[in-house]
Scaffold this active site. Structure first.
Site, PDB file in Angstrom:
ATOM      1  N   TYR A   1     -26.036  17.368  19.643  1.00 26.04           N
ATOM      2  CA  TYR A   1     -25.574  18.210  18.527  1.00 26.04           C
ATOM      3  C   TYR A   1     -24.983  19.534  19.008  1.00 26.04           C
ATOM      4  O   TYR A   1     -24.102  20.098  18.368  1.00 26.04           O
ATOM      5  CB  TYR A   1     -26.701  18.444  17.524  1.00 26.04           C
TER       6      TYR A   1
ATOM      7  N   HIS B   1     -33.754  25.724  13.322  1.00 23.97           N
ATOM      8  CA  HIS B   1     -33.570  24.290  13.336  1.00 23.97           C
ATOM      9  C   HIS B   1     -33.058  23.712  12.065  1.00 23.97           C
ATOM     10  O   HIS B   1     -33.161  24.287  11.008  1.00 23.97           O
ATOM     11  CB  HIS B   1     -34.812  23.536  13.799  1.00 23.97           C
TER      12      HIS B   1
ATOM     13  N   ASP C   1     -34.499  31.419  21.391  1.00 26.53           N
ATOM     14  CA  ASP C   1     -35.903  31.692  21.064  1.00 26.53           C
ATOM     15  C   ASP C   1     -36.900  30.823  21.817  1.00 26.53           C
ATOM     16  O   ASP C   1     -38.085  31.140  21.835  1.00 26.53           O
ATOM     17  CB  ASP C   1     -36.138  31.610  19.549  1.00 26.53           C
TER      18      ASP C   1
END
Lengths: 267, 872
Positions: free
Chosen positions: B406, B146, B176
């Protein structure tokens, strides 16, 4: 009469997200809100102190949290013991004067709730101010209430008589106020924190029994009908001895001083 | 205090007002945003005689509330650093990485301050040398899972643009948080665009109106907030509860959502969730309480599945009694759950986002995900009130309004490694005045290194073969593609360029990641980071980046889109933020965009990289690439700092999978659609049969004998569970979910406020220890009391943790979140006990299976004893 400031915290809506605790630190760390309060150190104090309570035994348990700020008592021991350093404002907010209270470490012990914290660096006792500097600046609630995502913390600006009505309607209680300090922080569903439950399940021939009639002998609590897991749960009980009655028959007698999962009762 | 000015910004935990002291260049406070009267109106839903409309305010998480203490922290990197002992022109002392040499900067032990010019010259010269001496692709860039919020500054955007123009190999991320759905669920029903998670469009209203009961299975929305959406869905769950919807929780831990809503809690023995599901299916099949018509039309392989459940194919009927023997849950409770489920209109909240998170991240993740799909298929997924829906998405906001997330690439326009190709790249770049950055190395046929195997690639110089390149979103079969490191003809890694957050707290068996730095195989390590934390102190050169509060950006609350189509429907209002540069970058730190620009300048690629633009110029270009100009102007948007997208009452409501249930052409919104090429006449699913496949045709075609991922959906005992030899030595199973008080490692450590949260870390001596939750009986047996330090260990390593004694886990089960930002070995790095709290050191490092290159860190076996090694 001046409007009074009250905080109401619903214990059953709090799940320990800590937004209140962190928003409080955000407001008071690195910021001096004089004359209301000096800045809070980075680590240590818990002006909003969230306390955890688990009840019962696996798998019949529940869990609740009691966020505890300064209770802003009308008869506050800190005001009584340190009249030159602590003021009770007309709107009910109790404030420690950050200048006059220098060196008064003993004030920390004056609070029966442990809500006053010693700031070693600034050499002063400190506590929750209800964000008085913000309220005086036009905010209608302190940072903790503003950040609460579940509506567990609510803030009221009302006259005392009006709040008495709210208190009665919502069944609000003070936390540990046997001494009559008359706080300005009240709790809803406080039994979740202070009282006990008895829970269990009814089985017959290896299957859960839905719709069994279960009651507790010796208490006013109404009887219950078991749900699809055969489960029952009597709550808000004091310590004592109780007999569980299932479909009219005494099934089990238990003495409790904490919440109890009695397990399965076979019919 | 100086002049206070109100700015806006946004984070992984919600958008915020940021009050700033401009004279002192510091943040005063960070708060949620109350709407004003001129903000667009909210939606209203009518259900069961009541009207529901959301609060006109944003929510945020604790780590966002506490950002100030992370921005203004002594752990910030304020100037470039060089490791003492690292001489780029002489001895590099690679074996000493992670062991701070004496002297140097007291703030950053083992390092000395250098100028930006020296740092940039060293890094860029090495990059050019490596390309000339070894060839392309020998520089590996590896960002954290992140990053800081903002569509321009995000890793898919700024990093990818730089990486593609500089010819750097990207270490492919495994999904993940999706693993079991990605490597397992996809074979049942496709949904590759959502990494195996189904559509969630318009399911809130459908659930509120029609659902009687919700089974939350490995799902804790109050902890994971969907993803990025803070507490937006909390009020919506409360309304469901107020309307009398029954809520059952199945989770090893009595999680925080269960605290608020649970009517009944099931804690299956860890790794046995699929066995519980099989015995639920047994009750339905033997009692005839599944949706037979739906199964006939829309489910493939039911007869084989039925034969397995009834024990006809393997001799073991999956009765509730059998379920009890595996799960340790009473058979009568399993039967009651199965019957109540079938009797009601029941929605399955599996994971946090209609999938995602929880048990899918563990050793049995693939079969858990496939079994969840089987259960909801048997009950007719898609009919009113019956769906797979986690209550976190599905708000009725305007999905016709275009604002990307994003994952859609931002300024990179990289259509291979982000979802830019769906739409954004065509809106963002005209190809004349502005161009995207197509990858040369990071293509399917290019060079690859899997994030989970970076240690092996470095230490051994080669790895493979493995299958599947990280997030495989395009088609089911792509995950069968085989790779090796280095790719044919490519050189071995010469530079490891680490960008942000620590892996030791987030990947599997992570002492590997500490050890991998200490080898001559790795000539140079660069770390571009905001804080001196985790594995940053292994780097040779450290480049100090600033936070998103110190640069410009633009984003939408809760919206990553790309691999979570419609992620913006998590929030109660579509809320788009102008992320203002609230304060000047602290010390000499710089934005990631600027650091890459300065490197690009030295590498001779500044022109294509920056196109002469500042980060604010890119934000403006991005603004015009979206639908924002339809509802505001650039001037108004940047003045107010946000805009609320109006509710669209003309939009057609399309509950997820209703089209499938009714056998119609797919009608759900465009970004969630499969590529039509995967379907026949835009009907049915991506699978070969177009149906939900309990017997997966893709697996039958590829490897029908795969024991770890067989074609037929079934329960497979965990290789990290109670049937193994390991269990005899390490009898406690730890469940290790995504954390509550940080986002990956963002929020933890950094000398921030989170360290003070009682349920996050516990102070003993001078150190804040990570928490492990242990059942009362297990603790008693080991003489452990609340707050004691305990050694938690197995053959993979040792971690020193603080004990919390609880009934929120059953005997035999422990709970400790993953994602510690701190790594503090008490001896040799990678070989000694960690007091930082990286429990992932104890988790398996292996892949989910030989054909499934995902990680399995959600649970692991340990033994625990009281720590007698003293306080550090």
């Amino acid at each position: 009469m001046t409007q009074q400031r009250y905080m109401v915290i619903d214990v059953s809506l709090c799940h320990d997200c800590n937004n209140c605790f962190i928003a409080c630190k955000d407001e008071h760390f690195m910021n001096k809100w004089l004359p209301y309060a000096d800045e809070q150190p980075r680590h240590g104090p818990r002006w909003m102190n969230i306390q955890r309570k688990e009840r019962g035994q696996f798998p019949r348990i529940d869990c609740c949290f009691l966020p505890m700020p300064c209770q802003h008592c009308e008869n506050a021991p800190c005001v009584k013991d340190f009249p030159d350093c602590v003021v009770k404002r007309e709107d009910g907010i109790v404030l420690i004067d950050p200048v006059k209270s220098k060196g008064k470490k003993a004030m920390v012990d004056s609070c029966p709730h442990g809500a006053i914290y010693w700031n070693e660096e600034a050499n002063i006792p400190q506590k929750c101010t209800f964000c008085a500097h913000l309220l005086d600046d036009g905010w209608n609630m302190p940072r903790c209430a503003h950040s609460c995502p579940t509506g567990a913390i609510r803030f009221y600006n009302v006259e005392k008589a009006e709040f008495e009505k709210i208190k009665a309607e919502q069944k609000l209680e003070a936390y540990k106020d046997e001494a009559g300090r008359n706080p300005h922080v009240f709790y809803k569903n406080l039994y979740r924190y202070e009282k006990h439950f008895i829970a269990g399940g009814i089985l017959k021939n290896g299957d859960c029994v839905e719709g069994a009639a279960v009651s507790l002998k010796g208490v006013a609590a109404p009887g219950q009908t078991t749900n699809y897991f055969g489960d029952f749960k009597f709550d808000a009980l004091d310590s004592g001895t109780y007999t569980i009655v299932v479909n009219g028959k005494d099934a089990m007698t238990v003495t409790i001083d904490a919440s109890l999962n009695v397990g399965s009762i076979e019919l | 205090m100086g002049k206070i000015v109100r700015k806006t910004n946004s984070t992984t935990g919600g958008p915020v007002y940021v009050d700033v002291d401009v004279d002192e260049n510091k943040i005063v406070r960070v708060t949620p945003i109350d709407f004003t009267d001129d903000d667009a109106e909210s939606w209203t839903i009518e259900a069961k005689g009541r009207k529901f409309s959301p609060p006109r305010k944003t929510t945020y998480t604790a780590y966002t509330a506490g950002y100030k203490a992370m921005v203004h922290s002594d752990r910030r990197l304020l100037y470039p650093l060089r490791r003492i002992g690292f001489d780029v022109n002489g001895d590099r002392n690679e074996l000493k990485r992670g062991e701070p040499a004496a002297g140097g900067d007291p703030k950053y032990p083992g390092y000395e301050r250098i100028s930006w010019d020296e740092a940039l010259t060293t890094v860029s010269s090495e990059m050019m040398r490596i390309k000339r001496e070894f060839g392309p692709g020998a520089i590996i860039a590896e960002p954290s899972s992140h990053h800081l919020w903002g569509n321009v500054g995000y890793r898919h955007s700024t990093l990818f643009r730089f990486m593609n123009f500089a010819g750097i190999t990207y270490a492919d991320h495994n999904p993940d948080s999706w693993e079991g759905w990605h490597w397992g669920g996809i074979h049942s029903w496709g949904f590759t665009g959502g990494l195996g998670n189904p559509e969630q469009w318009d399911l809130y209203e459908d659930t509120l109106k029609n659902t009687d009961m919700i089974v939350f299975w490995s799902s804790d929305p109050e902890t994971n907030n969907g993803i990025y959406a803070a507490y937006e869905s909390t009020v919506r769950r409360r309304w469901l509860k107020e309307l009398g919807v029954k809520m059952v929780f199945i989770d090893p831990y009595f999680n925080h959502s269960a605290v608020l809503y649970s009517d009944k809690w099931f804690s299956p023995q860890i790794g046995t969730d699929a066995a519980l599901a099989a015995s639920i299916a047994y009750v339905w099949i033997t009692e005839g309480t599944y949706d037979k018509e739906y199964v006939k039309d829309k489910v493939f392989g039911f007869e084989e599945f039925k034969a397995y459940i009834l024990g006809e194919s393997d001799g073991v009927p999956k009765t509730p009694e059998w379920g009890e023997s595996e799960t340790k849950l009473p058979a009568h409770d399993i039967r009651a759950l199965a019957r109540e489920w079938a009797k009601n209109k029941t929605t399955l909240a599996a994971g946090g986002l209609g999938g995602w998170g929880g048990a899918c991240r563990g050793s049995t993740g693939m079969e858990w995900a496939r079994m969840m799909i089987a259960l909801i298929a048997l009950q007719g997924m898609g009919k009113p009130g019956v769906n797979m829906y986690s209550t976190t998405q599905g708000a009725p906001t305007d999905s016709d309004f275009y604002f990307p997330g994003y994952a859609e690439g931002g300024i990179s326009g990289d259509c291979e490694n982000s979802a830019a190709g769906i739409e954004l790249v065509h809106r963002m770049f005209d190809g004349i005045t502005s161009r995207p950055s197509p990858p040369n190395i990071n293509t399917a046929a290019g060079n690859h290194i899997p994030r989970l195997r970076v240690p092996e690639c470095i230490m051994d110089g080669h790895f493979g073969p493995w299958r599947g390149k990280g997030f495989v979103g395009a088609s089911i079969e792509q995950q069968f593609h085989q790779y090796e490191y280095p790719a044919p003809g490519f050189p071995k890694m010469q530079m490891y360029y680490k960008y942000g957050g620590p892996h030791i707290g987030t990947m599997g068996e992570t002492n590997r990641y500490a050890r991998m730095y200490r080898t001559k195989n790795l000539p140079i390590v660069v770390s571009q980071s905001i804080w001196f934390e985790g594995e940053v102190p292994f780097a040779d050169i450290i480049l100090p980046a600033c936070t998103n509060f110190e640069r410009w950006d633009i984003s939408e609350y809760g919206n990553c889109a790309g691999y979570i189509p419609g992620s913006f429907t998590q929030t109660n209002h579509r809320f788009i933020s102008f992320q203002m540069k609230c304060i000047e970058p602290l010390g000499e730190s710089k934005s990631d965009y600027e650091i890459f620009r300065l490197l690009a300048e030295r590498l001779g690629i500044e022109g294509p990289y920056a196109e002469g633009k500042t980060d604010l110029d890119w934000v403006k270009q991005y603004f015009y690439a979206t639908d924002l100009p339809k509802i505001t102007t650039w001037e108004k948007f940047t003045e107010k700092g946000y805009v609320v997208v109006p509710y669209n009452d003309k939009r057609k409501k399309t509950p997820g999978m209703r089209w499938f249930y009714e056998g119609r052409e797919m009608d759900t919104p465009k970004p969630g659609r499969f590529r039509p090429g995967d379907q026949v006449q835009q009907k049915g699913l991506q699978t070969q049969s177009g149906r939900i496949e309990l017997l997966a045709n893709s697996l039958l075609r590829f490897d029908p004998d795969d024991k770890e991922r067989p074609p037929l959906t079934q329960y497979i005992p965990s290789w990290e569970g109670h049937h193994t030899e390991r269990f005899k030595k390490y009898p406690l199973a730890v469940v290790s979910p995504h954390p509550r008080f940080s986002f990956h490692t963002m929020g933890d450590g950094k000398d921030g406020f989170m360290n003070d949260i009682k349920d996050h870390r516990v102070r003993v001596g001078d150190h804040d220890y990570w928490i492990i939750r242990i059942n009362t009986k297990d603790a008693e047996k080991r003489g452990i009391k609340e707050g004691d330090l305990v050694k938690t260990y197995n053959d993979r390593g040792e971690v020193i943790l603080a004990a919390q004694i609880t009934e929120r886990v059953p005997p035999g089960t422990c709970h400790s979140y993953e994602s510690s930002a701190e790594y503090k070995p008490i001896g040799v790095p990678g070989e000694s006990a960690d007091i930082g709290g990286c429990v992932n050191i104890l988790s398996p490092g292996r892949y989910l299976g030989k054909n499934a290159s995902g990680m399995a860190t959600e649970h692991f076996l340990v033994e625990i004893e009281k720590w007698e090694g003293g306080v550090h």
